[in-house]
Each structure stands twice: as structure tokens, then as C-alpha cells.
Design a protein around this motif. Structure first.
Motif, PDB file in Angstrom:
ATOM      1  N   LYS A  19       1.922   8.200  -7.141  1.00  0.00           N
ATOM      2  CA  LYS A  19       0.628   8.822  -6.889  1.00  0.00           C
ATOM      3  C   LYS A  19       0.299   9.883  -7.940  1.00  0.00           C
ATOM      4  CE  LYS A  19       2.192  12.248  -3.591  1.00  0.00           C
ATOM      5  NZ  LYS A  19       2.477  12.486  -2.203  1.00  0.00           N
ATOM      6  N   GLY A  23       6.186  14.206   1.156  1.00  0.00           N
ATOM      7  CA  GLY A  23       5.728  13.377   0.052  1.00  0.00           C
ATOM      8  C   GLY A  23       4.984  12.122   0.443  1.00  0.00           C
ATOM      9  N   LEU A  24       5.219  11.626   1.637  1.00  0.00           N
ATOM     10  CA  LEU A  24       4.685  10.302   1.966  1.00  0.00           C
ATOM     11  C   LEU A  24       3.869  10.305   3.247  1.00  0.00           C
ATOM     12  CD1 LEU A  24       7.839   8.150   1.293  1.00  0.00           C
ATOM     13  CD2 LEU A  24       5.778   8.165  -0.078  1.00  0.00           C
ATOM     14  N   LEU A  25       3.017   9.296   3.361  1.00  0.00           N
ATOM     15  CA  LEU A  25       2.313   9.037   4.608  1.00  0.00           C
ATOM     16  C   LEU A  25       3.005   7.818   5.209  1.00  0.00           C
ATOM     17  CD1 LEU A  25      -1.265   9.164   3.063  1.00  0.00           C
ATOM     18  CD2 LEU A  25       0.005  11.060   4.069  1.00  0.00           C
ATOM     19  N   PRO A  26       3.967   8.028   6.093  1.00  0.00           N
ATOM     20  CA  PRO A  26       4.847   6.920   6.499  1.00  0.00           C
ATOM     21  C   PRO A  26       4.116   5.733   7.126  1.00  0.00           C
ATOM     22  CG  PRO A  26       5.173   8.866   7.882  1.00  0.00           C
ATOM     23  CD  PRO A  26       4.337   9.289   6.724  1.00  0.00           C
ATOM     24  N   LYS A  27       3.034   6.003   7.841  1.00  0.00           N
ATOM     25  CA  LYS A  27       2.376   4.910   8.553  1.00  0.00           C
ATOM     26  C   LYS A  27       1.265   4.254   7.728  1.00  0.00           C
ATOM     27  CE  LYS A  27       1.779   7.350  12.499  1.00  0.00           C
ATOM     28  NZ  LYS A  27       2.700   8.399  12.937  1.00  0.00           N
ATOM     29  N   GLN A  28       1.033   4.769   6.530  1.00  0.00           N
ATOM     30  CA  GLN A  28      -0.010   4.168   5.706  1.00  0.00           C
ATOM     31  C   GLN A  28       0.613   3.180   4.727  1.00  0.00           C
ATOM     32  OE1 GLN A  28      -3.018   5.038   6.816  1.00  0.00           O
ATOM     33  NE2 GLN A  28      -1.863   6.381   8.167  1.00  0.00           N
ATOM     34  N   LEU A  30      -3.417   8.280  -2.911  1.00  0.00           N
ATOM     35  CA  LEU A  30      -3.745   9.502  -2.168  1.00  0.00           C
ATOM     36  C   LEU A  30      -4.281  10.616  -3.073  1.00  0.00           C
ATOM     37  CD1 LEU A  30      -3.723  11.029   0.511  1.00  0.00           C
ATOM     38  CD2 LEU A  30      -1.363  11.655   0.058  1.00  0.00           C
ATOM     39  N   GLN A  84       6.982   3.415   5.534  1.00  0.00           N
ATOM     40  CA  GLN A  84       8.145   3.762   6.352  1.00  0.00           C
ATOM     41  C   GLN A  84       9.173   2.634   6.383  1.00  0.00           C
ATOM     42  OE1 GLN A  84       7.179   4.259  10.500  1.00  0.00           O
ATOM     43  NE2 GLN A  84       5.425   2.917  10.368  1.00  0.00           N
ATOM     44  N   GLU A  96       3.630  -0.809   5.243  1.00  0.00           N
ATOM     45  CA  GLU A  96       3.736   0.631   5.494  1.00  0.00           C
ATOM     46  C   GLU A  96       4.979   1.171   4.787  1.00  0.00           C
ATOM     47  OE1 GLU A  96       3.553   1.370   9.686  1.00  0.00           O
ATOM     48  OE2 GLU A  96       1.835   0.012   9.906  1.00  0.00           O
ATOM     49  N   LYS A 147      10.182  12.499   3.034  1.00  0.00           N
ATOM     50  CA  LYS A 147       9.592  12.026   4.294  1.00  0.00           C
ATOM     51  C   LYS A 147       8.633  13.068   4.862  1.00  0.00           C
ATOM     52  CE  LYS A 147      12.311   8.307   5.983  1.00  0.00           C
ATOM     53  NZ  LYS A 147      13.739   8.352   5.642  1.00  0.00           N
ATOM     54  N   ASP A 149      -2.380   2.923  -0.049  1.00  0.00           N
ATOM     55  CA  ASP A 149      -3.040   4.202   0.229  1.00  0.00           C
ATOM     56  C   ASP A 149      -2.163   5.392  -0.157  1.00  0.00           C
ATOM     57  OD1 ASP A 149      -5.287   2.959   1.099  1.00  0.00           O
ATOM     58  OD2 ASP A 149      -4.737   2.995   3.214  1.00  0.00           O
TER      59      ASP A 149
END
Lengths: 334, 528
Positions: free
Chosen positions: B428, B358-363, B371, B414, B412, B355, B367
Motif C-alpha cells: 500500500k 497495518g492491515l484490514l483483516p476482513k477486507q 487503502l 486474514q 480477505e 495485525k 482494498d
């Protein structure tokens, strides 16, 4: 027979459902704008004509441009509070450089765009290389830029803007089919919005701005050039502030306090357009309509006879509400 | 050594009354039973070490005794009286102090101010600095540290060991009867450890009960009178330090039933040339790292918390680069000073904390998957060459490869389950065509089914000729997955073990038993 009606009704439900999911996807800024704009139009018959609508859109264009710039920085997780005084600087500085000579209009604009790049670079480099919070850096820049503008002009800028400088802000393109007159400021805004749309939604630049705003650490570990992207976001924001200033100067002439509070208007407009404070979410079309909504709201307050302090208070409410929303939604997740 | 035997050796000294006693403590966290009916006695004038693997429940137990957590059931007795602490402050006031691994000193305040923080002596309503310094000096004298530390020194000028002494002084100033220390020697040099040991024996003679958690068995034997072993939240047993040796303690710490089957290990013919070679590399945390990673193998990195596992991954990937030594990637000498460089040399890094790192929670899933690819492309190029649309076409393929089942790539991340998030994070690197993968705790916090599918994915990667370096604190995972095992201890590699080594072999190396290192290796060689 019953089966066919049932099939029919279930099909109807399905269609309604898909329509509903589509409706849910519409950002709230659009219905809000329509609602406020209709109210304004109802109260003031001027807005019921094409001409009136164009006047409104021209007035809103500089704010829309500022809000787009601000949105680039906000989405990356930063703030650009120096926009307003940069607008003041450009207007005061242009009057000094122009010195009532129409020949100098072009070079003045180029120099001012250069100033924008420099201000953006200083903001961006200080934030991303010296790791100072952007709120503080750009707040300092706000004072610095304004101070330089005042020092340069001695507090009272001289002369007037030449017509070829003002045309961007108040000129119209005549004899446009369908529309008749079309404001140049609106055209510039649309061009910038389109460019920004591609940059933000269709290029790696925009995707990486959102990535940084969402999770800097993860972005860095995935190879995103965090510093470069951040600096570019600040430069873009400052450049758009210069463009907005040229439109504002053309429309309203020279004044030393045009820029006051514009940075906050830009933040409010961006937030109304669904931009997430602290980064991670943003959309160019929504932010443009966010600016329109805010402008319409100011008009509405005017029509209702409420003085300027109400305008400030409303902006304050919008910003606090937006921050509270972010805080609440992140707390829910924990 | 079976568990039954261990349990019968639990010491039941009935003569003196214990200073602190816990009875039948149980504590449950969402999804785990952290402590299961644990009872322990801590005597006056005794150093009692509590040891166990990561996640054995040591820290939870300490926190319950210090009032930072509240037990679900069970009781705590202080000098025979039942107490319940609802806040660390309460425990503190009744004489139970805890010193955490991370110190709680204010760096810009003096030693004296820190010791008496919040209870400074005052005169006419203002702080009496002279009295404050005098009181602090008395406490430091009691510890025999008055010559080493001045009460007026700023805390940020002190070494780690000195700061620890200040923490101890603070506890003494509360007149603590019980002092709990969490990994007190983790950040100390050898000399400093000696100073600490001397200090501890001094506190012992004062009649305090000292409890400490440690991963370092060598130091445990140097200092402790009694050793208690916890495993998976259960008490395995308590032994007198003089009656046991490290091997016995390690045997008590390990051993459990595998909760699922692992994919078969690689075969010799699967392993190719060396793709990553590290020669004598060091930085401020890691010492003389040497390792080789081959195509098609899983190299397991074991080690206890703080042994430098994650730091090794970060050094290899350029997050916290090596300062000295050389690294060869695919046969060429390379310096990796930033993650972007590591990515350029086709490395991929699956971080421990998905969290946060590693990740873009809101994307959206899309995406997140793209990344790394995008960060390798130019910033603006795509406007003109339509690359973004091209890269979007990769998404369904990637989803299929990592088995993320969704028809909506705009969702998303998340809102995804832990297992699916991990798969998205993995994808990714597949997108960027990495051929050297570093996995740091690949299955932390995900359910058993998702674990198995991540393990299958890792094996699938090696079958394609990808080299995998897998860090894990779960011994069954290390042993079940690794073709070779490197064990880390104290920032360096303590030794290498072959596939299918036992948990005891790993634990011995991981707890700092360098002396047994050789015999161990020979044993294993003999078995082969």
C-alpha cells in the motif's frame, strides 16, 4: 470409449464445481427471502398478484431505506439508535410546520432534511471528536429527539398531512408499461439504493467506512480521515431516516409512536442482510433484501395469528444471534 | 570470551540454602524454545539481576517463578521444598511476589485499599477503614515511605515511583520472601531510582531475595550483587557484580550464528542527498533527536525494548508528533502532526504490529493494497471520474512488485500467511509512491524464507532511490541490513555506528554505556 466418458464426466464435475462455487457466493439472505416470501404468498393469495407484491414492496420501502442508513453506520463500527425517534420527530414536526397548508410541503421537507443533517452531525461529532461510544450517544439522541418532538406538539400533533406531502408515501405512478401502477415510495427506495450502492461500493467513502469498521488504527495510520468519514456516515444515516419518515407519514398519517422500535428493526434488517455488527462488512443490495425478508417475516407471523410481542422477540433473536456469530467467529481466529 | 569459559564461571555456592531455586526449567511456545534447561539459585539477602537481549527468556522465567506460566519441565524449590504454582495467587500466598512493568493498581482507590485489596480488615461485616489505614501505614513505615505516601491518598495522584512503592508495600504486606521486579527503573527519574535503590537495600536486610530484570546495565551494576545472563532461552552464566564489568556482560549477551544471508549492503555511490533531517526534536518520550536519512540507504535503528525505537517512528510519522525541534523533508521544513500529513510528504510507515496496525483483516487484498491511495484521493470524487476503476488496475502490478502470488485479489487478508500479509501491508505504500519508508520490525513473526524475501524487497527499494529507516530488535537483522546504525537508549540516540559493527558495539550503547561511546566510535574508525 472409456476415456471419452471419463473426460466427459470430469468436465461435468468441473462445470458442477464452478456452479457450486457460484452458489456459495450468493449471500444467504436471497434464498431466505424467497423461501419466506413464497410461504407468505402461499398462505395469502393477495400476494400472488402484481398489485399485492407492489403493496408489499411499498410497505417494506421505508424499512429498506432505514436499514441502508443503519448499515452505513454499522459498517463503520458504530450504531445509530436515534433513527426511530428521528422518524417520530419528522412526522410530528412536519404536521406542526405544514399546519394543513399544501403550499408549505416543499419547505417542510427541506427543513426536515436540515434537521436530519444537524442530528447526524451532533451524533457524528460527539462520537468521533469526543470519543464517546456511539451506542450511548445515539441512545441519548433517541431520548432528546423524542422529547423535543413531544414538547413541541404537546403530545398531540394537530391537523393532517396535505395530499402533496402524502403522495411520496402512498402515491403511485399510473400507466407504467408492464407494471401498470408503480408505487412512488418504491421508486424513491430504488433511487436511494442505487445512490447508496455507488457511495458504498464504488466510492472512496464506502471503502473507507469499511476500512474504519475493520481496523480504525490501521486506517488512521494509512491516512484515512477517520473522523470526517465517521461524521459523514452518521449524517447519511440521519438523512435517510428523514426520507423514510416522509414515506411512513405519507403512508400511515400522523401518529406519535410510528418511530418506536424502528431503529431496532433497521439493525435487524441490516444484520439479516449480512452486515457485520461492530463493522467491516456490509452490502447495499443484501441489506435491501434483508429489509424485505424482515417485512415478509412480520407478515408471516401476522398470518399465523401471532401477536406483536412475537415480532419483537424474533428481532431480539436475530440481533443476539448476529452478535453471538461475530463473537464466535472472532474467538475462533484467536 | 567463549561460551565455555562463561559456563565454568557459574557460581556454585553450596554453603547456605537458596531461598528460591529453579532446576532445569524448560518452556516451549509455539515455534520457539523460550527457556532451555535453565537452573538458577536465588539467595536470601541478595539482589540478583537477570539480563539479556530481547527474547532471551527473562520475562518467561520470571513469570514461571511467579506462577503466571507453567514450565513444561523442571522444578521450583522454595526454601528447599518443591512447589508448583498453578496461579499467581498461589505463588503470592507462599511468599513469591512479582511487580510487573505495568502496575496493577486501581487508580480511583486509596493506597491502603490497594495494598489490602480483597483482604480488607472488617468489623461487623463492613470494612474497618480505620484499621485498614493503620495497617497500611505500618507497612509503609517498614519501607520508610510513610512520610512520602499517605495511606489515604488516591493512587492516581501518585507519581510512578510512588506507585511502585505501593506495589512493593503490597508485596511486603503478604510477607513475601521473594520479590521479582520487571524493569523497575524503566519509568523512573534519576532521583526516583535512588529512592528505589535505598528501598531495595532495606528489603535486602530484611532477608528477602530480590530478583530483577533490567535492560539498563548501569543501574544493574549500581544495585545488583549477582548478575545472570540469559541468551536465546539458555543460561550463559552467573557472575558476582563486583567481579565483572559491563563489557564482559555484554559479550555474554550477544553472539550467534546468522540464520540466513542478507542482500549486499549499499555502496557509497548509491547514497544520495538527505531526504529527512531531524534537528533537536523532542516530545514527552524522546529527547533531542538528531538524525539524517539519505536517499538509497538503510538506516538501522537499534535499541532495547522501551528505548524509544517505536516512539521515534511514531513521532516521525505524526502519530505521536514531536513537540519541539524542526524536521526537514526533501529539503523543506515541515511539521508533521498526523499520519495523513506524513503521507502527503511521501512517507510510508510499516508498523510493528501488522495485525493491529497495518492491515484490514476482513477486507480483500485489493482494498488493503489501495487503502493509502484512496485516503489521498477525495472522498466522493471517484463516483464521477471513475478513479476507483483506475486504481483497481494498479493491483496486479503491485502484487507483482511485492511478489504476492495469488490470482484472487478478492481474498480477505486474514486468510493469508504472515509473510504475504506483510507484503500486502508493504504494497500500500508502494501504491502511494512513498519515498521515505519507516520499517518497524519488518520481519517479526514470519518464517525464514519470507524474511529473506522481505530483506530483498527492502534492498530493492533503496536501489530505486528510496530512503529506508529500519527499526529492529534483532541484532543480526540490524547488522546484516544497515548502511549505518543508530542506537537508542532511554528516549535518545546514544550513538551512531558504521555498517558491519559488531553486536557487542551495539549492545554497549543500547545498555546505556555512554562513557564507552567515544572510544567505541574511535575503535570503529580505526578499523575502517
Amino acid at each position: 470409449m472409456t476415456t471419452t466418458t471419463m473426460a466427459k464426466s470430469s468436465r461435468a464435475v468441473k462445470v458442477l464445481n464452478t456452479i457450486w462455487t457460484w452458489i456459495k457466493k450468493i449471500p444467504p439472505v436471497y434464498p431466505i427471502f424467497i423461501l419466506i416470501f413464497l410461504t407468505v404468498g402461499f398462505l395469502n393469495p393477495n400476494y400472488q398478484t402484481a398489485n399485492g407484491i407492489f403493496v408489499f414492496l411499498r410497505r417494506a420501502s421505508p424499512l429498506a431505506i432505514l436499514a441502508i442508513g443503519q448499515m452505513f453506520v454499522l459498517s463503520s463500527g458504530g450504531f445509530d439508535l436515534s433513527m426511530g425517534s428521528l422518524v417520530t420527530f419528522v412526522i410530528v414536526g412536519s404536521s406542526m410546520l405544514l399546519n394543513n397548508d399544501p403550499e408549505k410541503a416543499m419547505i417542510t421537507i427541506v427543513i426536515m432534511l436540515g434537521v436530519g443533517v444537524i442530528v447526524g452531525l451532533i451524533n457524528g461529532v460527539t462520537v468521533s471528536f469526543l470519543k464517546v461510544p456511539s451506542l450511548i450517544v445515539t441512545l441519548g439522541m433517541l431520548l432528546l429527539v423524542k422529547g423535543v418532538a413531544m414538547f413541541w406538539s404537546g403530545g398531540a400533533p394537530r391537523g393532517y398531512f396535505t395530499d402533496n406531502f402524502r403522495i411520496f408515501g402512498r402515491g403511485n405512478i399510473e400507466n407504467v408499461p408492464i407494471f401498470g401502477k408503480f408505487p412512488i415510495a418504491l421508486l424513491i427506495m430504488i433511487v436511494i439504493a442505487l445512490l447508496s450502492y455507488y457511495l458504498f461500493h464504488k466510492s472512496n467513502f464506502g471503502k473507507q467506512i469499511l476500512a474504519i469498521g475493520d481496523n480504525v488504527r490501521a486506517s488512521q495510520l494509512s491516512g484515512v480521515r477517520v473522523r470526517v468519514i465517521r461524521v459523514l456516515a452518521f449524517v447519511y444515516s440521519a438523512l435517510l431516516a428523514v426520507v423514510a419518515a416522509i414515506l411512513l407519514g405519507g403512508y400511515g398519517g400522523i401518529s406519535t409512536n410510528v418511530g418506536d422500535g424502528l431503529e431496532m428493526q433497521a439493525v435487524s434488517a441490516a444484520v439479516v442482510g449480512g452486515t457485520l455488527l461492530l463493522g467491516g462488512k456490509g452490502s447495499v443490495p443484501s441489506v435491501v433484501f434483508g429489509a424485505f425478508t424482515l417485512e415478509a417475516l412480520f407478515n408471516l407471523l401476522n398470518l399465523l395469528g401471532l401477536p406483536k410481542p412475537y415480532k419483537d422477540a424474533v428481532q431480539g433473536l436475530i440481533i443476539i444471534g448476529a452478535v453471538a456469530y461475530v463473537a464466535l467467529s472472532t474467538r475462533k481466529k484467536r | 570470551m567463549t561460551e565455555e569459559q562463561n559456563k565454568t564461571t557459574v557460581l556454585r555456592k553450596t554453603q547456605p540454602e537458596p531461598l528460591l531455586e529453579v532446576r532445569n526449567i524448560t518452556k516451549r511456545f509455539p515455534g520457539v524454545l523460550a527457556l532451555d534447561d535453565v537452573s538458577l539459585k536465588f539467595m536470601q539477602g541478595e539482589v540478583h539481576a537477570v539480563v539479556g537481549e530481547n527474547g532471551a527468556g527473562k520475562s518467561t522465567l520470571m513469570k514461571i517463578m511467579a506462577g503466571a506460566y507453567i514450565a513444561d519441565s523442571g522444578e521450583i524449590l522454595l526454601q528447599g521444598k518443591k512447589v508448583s504454582f498453578s496461579h499467581p495467587q498461589e505463588a503470592h500466598e507462599q511468599g513469591v511476589s512479582i511487580i510487573y512493568q505495568e502496575f496493577n493498581l486501581l487508580p480511583e482507590r486509596t493506597v491502603a485499599q490497594n495494598i489490602y485489596l480483597g483482604r480488607e480488615p472488617s468489623k461487623f461485616g463492613v470494612i474497618d477503614i480505620r484499621a485498614l489505614n493503620k495497617k497500611a501505614l505500618t507497612v509503609l513505615k517498614e519501607l520508610g515511605a510513610d512520610e512520602m505516601i499517605s495511606p489515604t491518598a488516591l493512587c492516581n495522584t501518585l507519581s510512578v515511583a510512588e506507585q511502585q512503592i505501593v506495589e512493593i508495600a503490597k508485596a511486603i504486606s503478604f510477607d513475601s520472601k521473594v520479590l521479582i521486579m520487571d524493569e523497575p527503573t524503566a519509568a523512573l527519574t534519576l532521583v526516583e531510582v535512588r529512592i528505589l535503590n535505598a528501598l531495595v537495600s532495606r528489603l535486602k536486610t530484611r532477608g528477602m531475595a530480590l530478583i530483577f530484570i533490567s535492560h539498563r546495565l548501569v543501574e544493574v551494576f549500581d544495585i545488583a550483587d549477582k548478575i545472570t545472563v540469559l541468551k536465546d532461552g539458555q543460561l550463559v552464566g552467573t557472575e558476582l557484580a563486583k567481579d565483572v564489568n559491563a563489557e564482559k556482560i555484554v559479550h555474554m549477551m550477544v553472539g550467534r550464528i546468522l540464520d540466513h544471508y542478507f542482500p549486499p549492503l549499499g555502496k557509497k555511490e548509491d547514497f544520495g542527498e538527505v531526504v529527512l533531517r531531524v534537528n533537536n526534536c523532542s516530545n514527552h518520550f524522546l529527547k533531542n533527536i538528531n538524525l539524517e536519512l539519505r536517499k538509497g540507504e538503510v538506516l538501522g535503528i537499534a535499541g532495547l525494548q522501551g528505548s524509544g525505537r517505536t516512539e521515534l517512528a511514531q513521532a516521525l510519522f505524526g502519530v505521536m508528533p514531536f513537540k519541539t525541534g524542526t524536521m526537514e523533508i526533501n529539503g523543506k521544513t515541515r511539521t508533521v502532526k498526523a499520519p495523513s500529513t506524513a503521507i502527503k510528504y511521501s512517507m510510508g510507515f510499516m508498523t510493528e504490529d501488522r495485525k493491529a496496525e497495518g492491515l484490514l483483516p476482513k477486507q480483500p487484498i485489493r482494498d488493503n493494497m489501495l487503502l493509502t491511495v484512496r485516503s489521498m484521493q477525495s472522498i466522493l470524487g471517484n463516483i464521477f471520474n471513475d478513479g476507483i476503476r483506475k486504481s483497481r488496475k494498479m493491483v496486479p502490478t503491485l502484487a507483482k512488485q511485492v511478489d504476492v502470488r495469488t490470482d484472487n485479489y478478492d481474498r480477505e487478508v486474514q486468510f493469508l500467511s504472515g509473510g504475504n500479509q506483510q507484503k500486502v501491508a508493504l504494497s500500500k505504500w508502494l501504491a502511494s509512491n512513498a519515498d521515505i519508508f519507516i520499517f518497524d520490525e519488518p520481519t517479526r513473526g514470519i518464517d525464514v524464507e519470507a524474511k529473506a524475501s522481505i530483506h530483498d524487497l527492502i534492498r530493492g527499494l533503496t536501489k530505486k532511490g528510496i530512503a529506508v529507516l529500519m527499526i529492529s530488535s534483532e541484532l543480526p537483522e540490524i547488522i546484516g541490513m544497515s548502511d549505518r546504525i543508530l542506537v537508542m537508549w532511554d528516549g535518545s540516540i546514544a550513538g551512531e555506528l558504521p555498517a558491519k559493527s559488531t553486536e557487542s558495539d551495539v549492545m554497549l550503547l543500547a545498555t546505556g554505556h555512554e562513557t564507552n561511546n567515544h572510544s567505541n566510535k574511535n575503535d570503529e574508525a580505526g578499523k575502517e
